[in-house]
Design a protein around this motif. Sequence first.
Motif, PDB file in Angstrom:
ATOM      1  N   ALA A 206       9.511  12.913  -0.932  1.00  0.00           N
ATOM      2  CA  ALA A 206       7.787  12.348  -1.056  1.00  0.00           C
ATOM      3  C   ALA A 206       7.424  11.292  -0.485  1.00  0.00           C
ATOM      4  N   PHE A 207       8.468  10.355  -0.004  1.00  0.00           N
ATOM      5  CA  PHE A 207       8.277   9.258   0.630  1.00  0.00           C
ATOM      6  C   PHE A 207       7.939   9.335   2.287  1.00  0.00           C
TER       7      PHE A 207
ATOM      8  N   ASP B 118       6.954  12.377   3.428  1.00  0.00           N
ATOM      9  CA  ASP B 118       5.547  12.897   3.290  1.00  0.00           C
ATOM     10  C   ASP B 118       4.619  11.634   3.306  1.00  0.00           C
ATOM     11  N   GLU B 119       4.643  10.798   2.624  1.00  0.00           N
ATOM     12  CA  GLU B 119       3.646   9.675   2.657  1.00  0.00           C
ATOM     13  C   GLU B 119       3.787   8.791   3.686  1.00  0.00           C
TER      14      GLU B 119
ATOM     15  N   ARG C 150       1.952   6.642  -7.317  1.00  0.00           N
ATOM     16  CA  ARG C 150       0.854   7.669  -7.550  1.00  0.00           C
ATOM     17  C   ARG C 150       1.438   8.936  -7.408  1.00  0.00           C
ATOM     18  N   GLN C 151       2.141   9.169  -6.154  1.00  0.00           N
ATOM     19  CA  GLN C 151       2.618  10.519  -5.819  1.00  0.00           C
ATOM     20  C   GLN C 151       3.701  11.039  -6.741  1.00  0.00           C
TER      21      GLN C 151
ATOM     22  N   LYS D 296       0.897  -1.340  -0.030  1.00  0.00           N
ATOM     23  CA  LYS D 296      -0.064  -0.062  -0.020  1.00  0.00           C
ATOM     24  C   LYS D 296       0.704   1.211   0.030  1.00  0.00           C
ATOM     25  N   LEU D 297       1.757   1.228   0.819  1.00  0.00           N
ATOM     26  CA  LEU D 297       2.838   2.290   0.914  1.00  0.00           C
ATOM     27  C   LEU D 297       3.442   2.634  -0.555  1.00  0.00           C
TER      28      LEU D 297
ATOM     29  N   ALA E 219       1.792  10.916   6.478  1.00  0.00           N
ATOM     30  CA  ALA E 219       0.484  11.015   6.117  1.00  0.00           C
ATOM     31  C   ALA E 219      -0.369   9.731   6.340  1.00  0.00           C
ATOM     32  N   PHE E 220       0.221   8.495   6.054  1.00  0.00           N
ATOM     33  CA  PHE E 220      -0.058   7.199   6.409  1.00  0.00           C
ATOM     34  C   PHE E 220      -0.351   7.222   7.825  1.00  0.00           C
TER      35      PHE E 220
ATOM     36  N   ASN F 205       1.127   4.163  -3.155  1.00  0.00           N
ATOM     37  CA  ASN F 205       0.676   5.466  -2.989  1.00  0.00           C
ATOM     38  C   ASN F 205       1.870   6.354  -3.250  1.00  0.00           C
ATOM     39  N   LEU F 206       3.062   5.736  -2.933  1.00  0.00           N
ATOM     40  CA  LEU F 206       4.465   6.584  -3.468  1.00  0.00           C
ATOM     41  C   LEU F 206       4.457   6.605  -5.076  1.00  0.00           C
TER      42      LEU F 206
END
Length: 345
Positions: free
Chosen positions: A122-123, A125-126, A106-107, A99-100, A129-130, A103-104
Amino acid sequence: MLNWFKRRDQPAEDEPAGVAGEAPEGPGPALERPREDDPTLEDAAGSASLDASLERTRSGFFGRVKRLFGAGSEIDDEFFDELEALLIQGDVGLATAEKLLANLRRQLAAQHITTAEEARLAFQDELAAFLEDDRRQLLLDRPLSLVLVIGVNGAGKTTSIAKLAKYLSGSGHRVLLAAGDTFRAAAIEQLQVWGSRVGVPVVSHQFGSDPGAVVFDALDAAEARKADVVIADTAGRLHTKFNLMEELKKISRVAARRLEGAPHEVLLVLDATTGQNAIAQAKQFDKTAGITGIVLTKLDSTAKGGVVFAIREELGLPIKFVGTGEGLDDLAPFDPDEFAAALFR
């Protein structure tokens, strides 16, 4: 700084928080006074920050993740395969890692990120947020709130209770402890010692007494002394898991009869060093006790630390506090942004 719990009015000026008065008239629980002259009560020196407590995780599991995002790395399929393997090795778990990474991906695509440094940010931040959850505050907005603390023996339950009591007392709450683990005489004595160290009264009964009765009497004592928070210890091991779970149900029923809505918080103490075993423990406890949040201990003792993400994904429960060391001040409200940033320092 975020407000980590909702609190009621300041305590009355004529009755300082944590100072036990005389015991109620008639038969009742033993109320242990703080014993400041006890030679065994030596505070652990120093206070560890979350950043310092993650040193082992940074040098172990996340050190390799950080190196993967090093200059010159290409963000390709091989990169993502290696990152997934590292996450799984770090106790994140397969489903959570997938899942992580989804999401990464897509970002990175949405922001047209191609460099390793931009991908690392970006990771980070992900990850933050997670882990975000608007239920991270302790809900202590009643005239009297009961916090039930559960977990297996050895996870750091009793010391976490002491740290939480000190934290809340220092924030203006009037705290009382209930020695609800009556199945071990040592557990009662240990909580009494911790109560002395943090300067809060402890309600206890004799070894083998009914834990529900201890909590009931602690609520009585709290109202008599105008305390606004009762933190109750519970047994972490009985002869069978069935007995343990039934005892927790009974405590909750008794508490609810004495105080509307009780227990208002049910905190599960988990040992970060047990990795995926902590998830299995939590699922079993949650079925019985209705957990409202996690206290994650021994984060400073693990080179992995990925279990934080597995807890959030697989349990859907907020991490409310983390233990950052052995001192009485080494309990911190969990901050996802701070946690994610500390992993990459």
